[in-house]
Design a protein around this motif. Structure first.
Motif, PDB file in Angstrom:
ATOM      1  N   ASP A 125      -7.553   3.883  -3.496  1.00  0.00           N
ATOM      2  CA  ASP A 125      -7.656   3.403  -4.781  1.00  0.00           C
ATOM      3  C   ASP A 125      -8.041   2.538  -4.689  1.00  0.00           C
ATOM      4  N   PRO A 126      -9.317   1.858  -4.871  1.00  0.00           N
ATOM      5  CA  PRO A 126      -8.794   0.537  -5.900  1.00  0.00           C
ATOM      6  C   PRO A 126      -8.049   0.066  -7.260  1.00  0.00           C
ATOM      7  N   ASP A 127      -8.146   0.621  -7.697  1.00  0.00           N
ATOM      8  CA  ASP A 127      -7.358   0.549  -9.901  1.00  0.00           C
ATOM      9  C   ASP A 127      -5.978   0.483  -9.176  1.00  0.00           C
ATOM     10  N   PHE A 128      -5.046   1.136  -8.021  1.00  0.00           N
ATOM     11  CA  PHE A 128      -3.844   1.457  -7.424  1.00  0.00           C
ATOM     12  C   PHE A 128      -3.633  -0.437  -6.907  1.00  0.00           C
ATOM     13  N   HIS A 129      -4.688  -0.663  -6.476  1.00  0.00           N
ATOM     14  CA  HIS A 129      -4.416  -1.989  -5.295  1.00  0.00           C
ATOM     15  C   HIS A 129      -4.377  -2.541  -6.347  1.00  0.00           C
ATOM     16  N   ARG A 130      -5.191  -2.891  -7.426  1.00  0.00           N
ATOM     17  CA  ARG A 130      -5.152  -3.891  -8.569  1.00  0.00           C
ATOM     18  C   ARG A 130      -3.795  -3.653  -9.365  1.00  0.00           C
ATOM     19  N   PHE A 131      -3.794  -2.383  -9.148  1.00  0.00           N
ATOM     20  CA  PHE A 131      -1.964  -1.920 -10.947  1.00  0.00           C
ATOM     21  C   PHE A 131      -1.146  -3.161  -9.163  1.00  0.00           C
ATOM     22  N   ILE A 132      -1.168  -3.598  -8.150  1.00  0.00           N
ATOM     23  CA  ILE A 132       0.220  -3.336  -7.373  1.00  0.00           C
ATOM     24  C   ILE A 132      -0.114  -5.160  -7.429  1.00  0.00           C
ATOM     25  N   PHE A 133      -0.794  -5.524  -7.269  1.00  0.00           N
ATOM     26  CA  PHE A 133      -1.367  -7.793  -7.264  1.00  0.00           C
ATOM     27  C   PHE A 133      -1.822  -7.609  -8.888  1.00  0.00           C
ATOM     28  N   ALA A 134      -1.092  -6.943 -10.009  1.00  0.00           N
ATOM     29  CA  ALA A 134      -1.401  -7.143 -11.344  1.00  0.00           C
ATOM     30  C   ALA A 134       0.192  -7.444 -11.726  1.00  0.00           C
ATOM     31  N   SER A 174      11.555  -8.394  -5.220  1.00  0.00           N
ATOM     32  CA  SER A 174      10.651  -7.066  -5.548  1.00  0.00           C
ATOM     33  C   SER A 174       9.239  -7.757  -5.120  1.00  0.00           C
ATOM     34  N   ILE A 175       8.842  -8.650  -5.477  1.00  0.00           N
ATOM     35  CA  ILE A 175       7.384  -8.850  -5.479  1.00  0.00           C
ATOM     36  C   ILE A 175       6.968  -8.567  -3.955  1.00  0.00           C
ATOM     37  N   LYS A 176       7.844  -9.083  -2.839  1.00  0.00           N
ATOM     38  CA  LYS A 176       7.434  -9.466  -1.976  1.00  0.00           C
ATOM     39  C   LYS A 176       7.380  -7.646  -0.932  1.00  0.00           C
ATOM     40  N   VAL A 177       8.071  -6.979  -1.534  1.00  0.00           N
ATOM     41  CA  VAL A 177       7.939  -5.545  -1.012  1.00  0.00           C
ATOM     42  C   VAL A 177       7.350  -4.586  -1.512  1.00  0.00           C
ATOM     43  N   LEU A 178       6.427  -5.323  -3.101  1.00  0.00           N
ATOM     44  CA  LEU A 178       5.374  -4.495  -3.259  1.00  0.00           C
ATOM     45  C   LEU A 178       4.603  -4.674  -2.853  1.00  0.00           C
ATOM     46  N   LEU A 179       3.641  -5.975  -2.987  1.00  0.00           N
ATOM     47  CA  LEU A 179       2.650  -6.798  -2.120  1.00  0.00           C
ATOM     48  C   LEU A 179       2.456  -6.605  -1.367  1.00  0.00           C
ATOM     49  N   HIS A 180       3.803  -5.918  -0.005  1.00  0.00           N
ATOM     50  CA  HIS A 180       3.650  -5.575   1.413  1.00  0.00           C
ATOM     51  C   HIS A 180       2.666  -3.880   1.393  1.00  0.00           C
ATOM     52  N   LEU A 181       3.193  -3.574   0.323  1.00  0.00           N
ATOM     53  CA  LEU A 181       2.266  -2.187   0.010  1.00  0.00           C
ATOM     54  C   LEU A 181       1.400  -2.368  -0.041  1.00  0.00           C
ATOM     55  N   GLY A 182       0.720  -3.264  -1.460  1.00  0.00           N
ATOM     56  CA  GLY A 182      -0.768  -3.079  -2.241  1.00  0.00           C
ATOM     57  C   GLY A 182      -1.460  -4.367  -0.820  1.00  0.00           C
ATOM     58  N   LEU A 183      -1.094  -5.330  -0.189  1.00  0.00           N
ATOM     59  CA  LEU A 183      -2.062  -5.595   0.931  1.00  0.00           C
ATOM     60  C   LEU A 183      -2.410  -4.602   1.421  1.00  0.00           C
ATOM     61  N   GLY A 184      -1.418  -3.889   2.182  1.00  0.00           N
ATOM     62  CA  GLY A 184      -1.023  -2.665   3.545  1.00  0.00           C
ATOM     63  C   GLY A 184      -2.629  -1.604   3.152  1.00  0.00           C
ATOM     64  N   TYR A 185      -2.670  -1.485   1.940  1.00  0.00           N
ATOM     65  CA  TYR A 185      -3.591  -0.277   1.459  1.00  0.00           C
ATOM     66  C   TYR A 185      -4.551  -1.172   1.108  1.00  0.00           C
ATOM     67  N   ARG A 186      -4.572  -2.431   0.628  1.00  0.00           N
ATOM     68  CA  ARG A 186      -6.244  -2.697   0.567  1.00  0.00           C
ATOM     69  C   ARG A 186      -6.779  -3.533   1.767  1.00  0.00           C
ATOM     70  N   TYR A 187      -6.419  -3.764   2.500  1.00  0.00           N
ATOM     71  CA  TYR A 187      -6.577  -3.913   3.743  1.00  0.00           C
ATOM     72  C   TYR A 187      -6.646  -3.189   5.129  1.00  0.00           C
ATOM     73  N   ARG A 188      -6.651  -2.183   4.749  1.00  0.00           N
ATOM     74  CA  ARG A 188      -6.167  -1.393   5.866  1.00  0.00           C
ATOM     75  C   ARG A 188      -7.191  -1.124   6.889  1.00  0.00           C
ATOM     76  N   SER A 189      -8.331  -1.352   6.319  1.00  0.00           N
ATOM     77  CA  SER A 189      -9.134  -1.252   7.692  1.00  0.00           C
ATOM     78  C   SER A 189      -9.879  -2.931   8.117  1.00  0.00           C
ATOM     79  N   ALA A 190      -9.039  -3.776   7.645  1.00  0.00           N
ATOM     80  CA  ALA A 190      -9.340  -5.565   8.333  1.00  0.00           C
ATOM     81  C   ALA A 190      -7.895  -5.757   8.572  1.00  0.00           C
ATOM     82  N   SER A 191      -7.740  -5.474   9.734  1.00  0.00           N
ATOM     83  CA  SER A 191      -6.392  -6.059  10.625  1.00  0.00           C
ATOM     84  C   SER A 191      -5.876  -6.946  10.466  1.00  0.00           C
TER      85      SER A 191
END
Length: 249
Positions: free
Chosen positions: A103-112, A132-149
């Motif tokens: 869900d790209p909206d969820f990715h944008r929410f995490i970074f926002a 808190s920033i590091k923990v959520l960025l780890h999640l957001g980056l993992g999802y957004r770039y899931r196909s770009a290891s």
């Protein structure tokens, strides 16, 4: 600003659990602030949501609840010594939130949301928000770039440092707003450093070398890498296999 030789970071499960607990506390507090911001936005004030929306920032929104559940999962993970147990917790989270992974909206929410936390921390001068920033960025980056290891692993390394956090937030929000412009200027004055994954100490990046197997983790010398091998071995082999398979495609 001159380069610093090294700075030591605290390690151990107790420190990790404490940092995560701090992150959860910071998230709970900031959720209240975010709800107020959403209320202000609906009243017509000029509140920026950095590519997301006021509704998604509300504490009762699906996205905010998913973020809180992830914090709770990460807290459980820090209390476990075995990698399999930590992976099982993360796998359960991903399965329960499968629809958000793509869900790209969820990715944008995490970074926002992380951008808002960064701004409220006064450019990370208030370090209490950093976990808190590091923990959520780890999640957001993992999802957004899931196909770009390659990108995913690089960006996960980046967020280990303040400069890297800023770079990630600038990149992910620059098409939506200019709120990270001041941070971008600040980042240019910072030392270019990285983390040795063995001793968890900061060094100038040129003093760090990649693990030849996974080409993801970095170490400041051979001895540190050898001492860390019993921890890194399983993930090294898994990452290397993924990289080899992707190169064949």
């Amino acid at each position: 600003m001159g380069k610093k030789s090294r700075r030591t970071r605290k390690t151990g499960n107790n420190d990790a659990a404490s940092a995560t607990a701090t992150a959860i506390a910071a998230t709970t507090a900031s959720a209240t602030a975010s709800a107020s911001a959403a209320s202000s936005a609906s009243s017509g004030t000029n509140q920026c949501f950095h590519g997301s929306t006021a509704g998604k920032f509300h504490p009762k929104s699906e996205y905010m609840k998913a973020a809180q559940v992830y914090f709770d999962a990460r807290r459980q993970m820090t209390l476990l010594d075995d990698r399999d147990g930590r992976n099982a917790i993360r796998r359960i989270y991903d399965e329960d939130h499968m629809h958000l992974i793509t869900d790209p909206d969820f990715h944008r929410f995490i970074f926002a949301y992380c951008t808002q936390q960064y701004l409220e921390s006064n450019n990370l001068k208030d370090q209490s928000r950093k976990p808190s920033i590091k923990v959520l960025l780890h999640l957001g980056l993992g999802y957004r770039y899931r196909s770009a290891s390659t990108e995913r692993h690089k960006y996960h390394r980046d967020i280990l440092t303040d400069r890297g956090i800023i770079k990630v937030l600038v990149r992910e929000t620059k098409t939506h707003c200019l709120c990270m412009n001041e941070g971008k200027v600040i980042a240019k004055t910072m030392d270019i450093i990285g983390i040795c994954h063995g001793c968890q100490t900061e060094f100038p990046k040129e003093n760090l070398s990649f693990c030849s197997g996974c080409q993801v983790l970095k170490y400041h010398n051979r001895e540190c890498q050898i001492n860390h091998w019993h921890i890194h071995k399983s993930s090294c082999e898994a990452i290397a296999k993924v990289r080899i398979d992707s190169n064949r495609e």
